[in-house]
Design an enzyme around this catalytic site. Structure first.
Site, PDB file in Angstrom:
ATOM      1  N   GLY A   1       0.814  -1.222   0.000  1.00  0.00           N
ATOM      2  CA  GLY A   1       0.000   0.000   0.000  1.00  0.00           C
ATOM      3  C   GLY A   1       0.842   1.263   0.000  1.00  0.00           C
TER       4      GLY A   1
ATOM      5  N   LEU B   1       0.435   3.649  -2.146  1.00  0.00           N
ATOM      6  CA  LEU B   1       0.828   3.495  -3.547  1.00  0.00           C
ATOM      7  C   LEU B   1       1.358   4.795  -4.157  1.00  0.00           C
ATOM      8  CD1 LEU B   1      -2.181   1.291  -4.707  1.00  0.00           C
ATOM      9  CD2 LEU B   1       0.005   0.569  -3.723  1.00  0.00           C
TER      10      LEU B   1
ATOM     11  N   HIS C   1       4.169   1.729  -8.026  1.00  0.00           N
ATOM     12  CA  HIS C   1       3.156   0.662  -7.924  1.00  0.00           C
ATOM     13  C   HIS C   1       2.170   0.751  -9.098  1.00  0.00           C
ATOM     14  CE1 HIS C   1       4.083   1.407  -3.509  1.00  0.00           C
ATOM     15  NE2 HIS C   1       4.318   0.123  -3.621  1.00  0.00           N
TER      16      HIS C   1
ATOM     17  N   GLY D   1       8.698  -4.603  -8.535  1.00  0.00           N
ATOM     18  CA  GLY D   1       9.600  -3.523  -8.933  1.00  0.00           C
ATOM     19  C   GLY D   1      11.051  -3.984  -8.856  1.00  0.00           C
TER      20      GLY D   1
ATOM     21  N   ILE E   1      10.729   3.406 -11.075  1.00  0.00           N
ATOM     22  CA  ILE E   1      10.203   4.719 -11.475  1.00  0.00           C
ATOM     23  C   ILE E   1      10.851   5.758 -10.558  1.00  0.00           C
ATOM     24  CG2 ILE E   1       8.096   6.116 -11.757  1.00  0.00           C
ATOM     25  CD1 ILE E   1       8.286   3.735 -13.699  1.00  0.00           C
TER      26      ILE E   1
ATOM     27  N   ARG F   1       8.775   4.958   1.511  1.00  0.00           N
ATOM     28  CA  ARG F   1       9.581   5.529   2.603  1.00  0.00           C
ATOM     29  C   ARG F   1      10.097   6.933   2.286  1.00  0.00           C
ATOM     30  NH1 ARG F   1      10.862  -0.261   3.563  1.00  0.00           N
ATOM     31  NH2 ARG F   1      10.022  -0.738   5.622  1.00  0.00           N
TER      32      ARG F   1
END
Ligand code: PAF
Length: 282
Positions: free
Chosen positions: A31, A33, A37, A149, A178, A189
């Site tokens: 989550g 996001l 994501h 990722g 990305i 984070r």
């Protein structure tokens, strides 16, 4: 987009899709996001007919002194973003659904060797927690393809190894990191960073790039790493690791290795950031 916390509802829906001949993609997340994501979901839509996303902040992959309690939970916003990118089903279980017997009575999945160093060394038990939850989510969702990722390079290798070792019929796809326009890799984070820290954090990518450039010009690896560490410390990073390895095995790179990865983890402010660069020597 349907949302459920219930394992049998996920199974029912996925079974119905498979009976209708649909290919199912899966994007597991914790989550909060961001574009990283959402790119995974967009890529998933190109690889399959339907996309299942999970949001579960997995307690098993956090150490005792880590940020499990404070990890950002932004479910409404996440849900809205998933609708916008066209996800079909959101699985958002509680810890009781996933670990009904409690964490200490849970069967674990452990991938040997590849998880011993780097994040595995700094965060003991982390990859066991990741392999266990991903295995469990795979068993619940039973996707044809799953996307992760590449920012978590070691995690991606561990998942690929687990799927291979346990003969799971799932294609694993790594999706490119990305980045912000500064080069900083997108991460949940990053939300822990002040504006000033965020600006300085972009040096992590620059330091990694400087090593890759030096290697292409036949520079000596250890002195390139030492210069990069100096660069990072100058802007206030506290280094966890920075190294150049064989990209397939994560073993120390030899002169014959052409497929390399530079792996880095470092603290700035309250955030522990990771990044990497996978490249071939020309
Ligand atoms: O990369 C993450 O967000 C997590 O480690 C994952 C793969 C969703 C497992 O909890």
């Amino acid at each position: 987009m349907k949302t459920t916390a219930n394992i049998s509802q996920i199974r029912q829906q996925v079974t119905a899709w498979k009976l209708a001949g649909k290919r199912v993609a899966f994007v597991p997340t914790m989550g909060n996001l961001h574009q990283g994501h959402l790119t995974l979901v967009k890529e998933a839509k190109k690889k399959a007919d339907v996309v299942v996303v999970s949001i579960f902040v997995n307690p098993l992959q956090f150490g005792a002194n880590e940020d499990f309690d404070g990890y950002p939970r932004t479910h409404e916003q996440d849900s809205q973003q998933l609708i916008e990118v066209g996800a079909d089903l959101l699985f958002m279980p509680t810890p009781e659904v996933i670990y009904p017997k409690g964490l200490d009575k849970q069967t674990f999945v452990e991938v040997p060797e590849i998880g011993d160093e780097f994040c595995g060394a700094t965060r003991p038990g982390h990859f066991r927690g990741v392999a266990t939850i991903v295995n469990k989510l795979f068993n619940i969702v039973q996707p044809d393809v799953a996307l992760f990722g590449c920012k978590d390079f070691q995690q991606l290798l561990i998942i690929k190894t687990m799927v291979d070792d346990l003969s799971m019929p799932i294609e694993i796809i790594g999706v490119e990191t990305i980045r912000e326009t500064s080069g900083l890799a997108m991460s949940s984070r990053n939300g822990y960073l002040s504006a000033d820290e965020k600006q300085r954090a972009a040096t992590l990518k620059q330091a990694i790039d400087s090593i890759a450039q030096g290697i292409q010009q036949q520079g000596e690896i250890q002195s390139l790493i030492d210069n990069a560490i100096t660069m990072l410390e100058a802007v206030g990073f506290n280094l966890d690791y920075l190294d150049v390895r064989n990209a397939n095995t994560l073993k120390v790179a030899t002169a014959d290795d052409k497929d390399l990865v530079i792996l880095a983890a470092a603290y700035i402010g309250k955030a522990r950031l990771i990044d990497n660069l996978h490249f071939l020597i020309k």
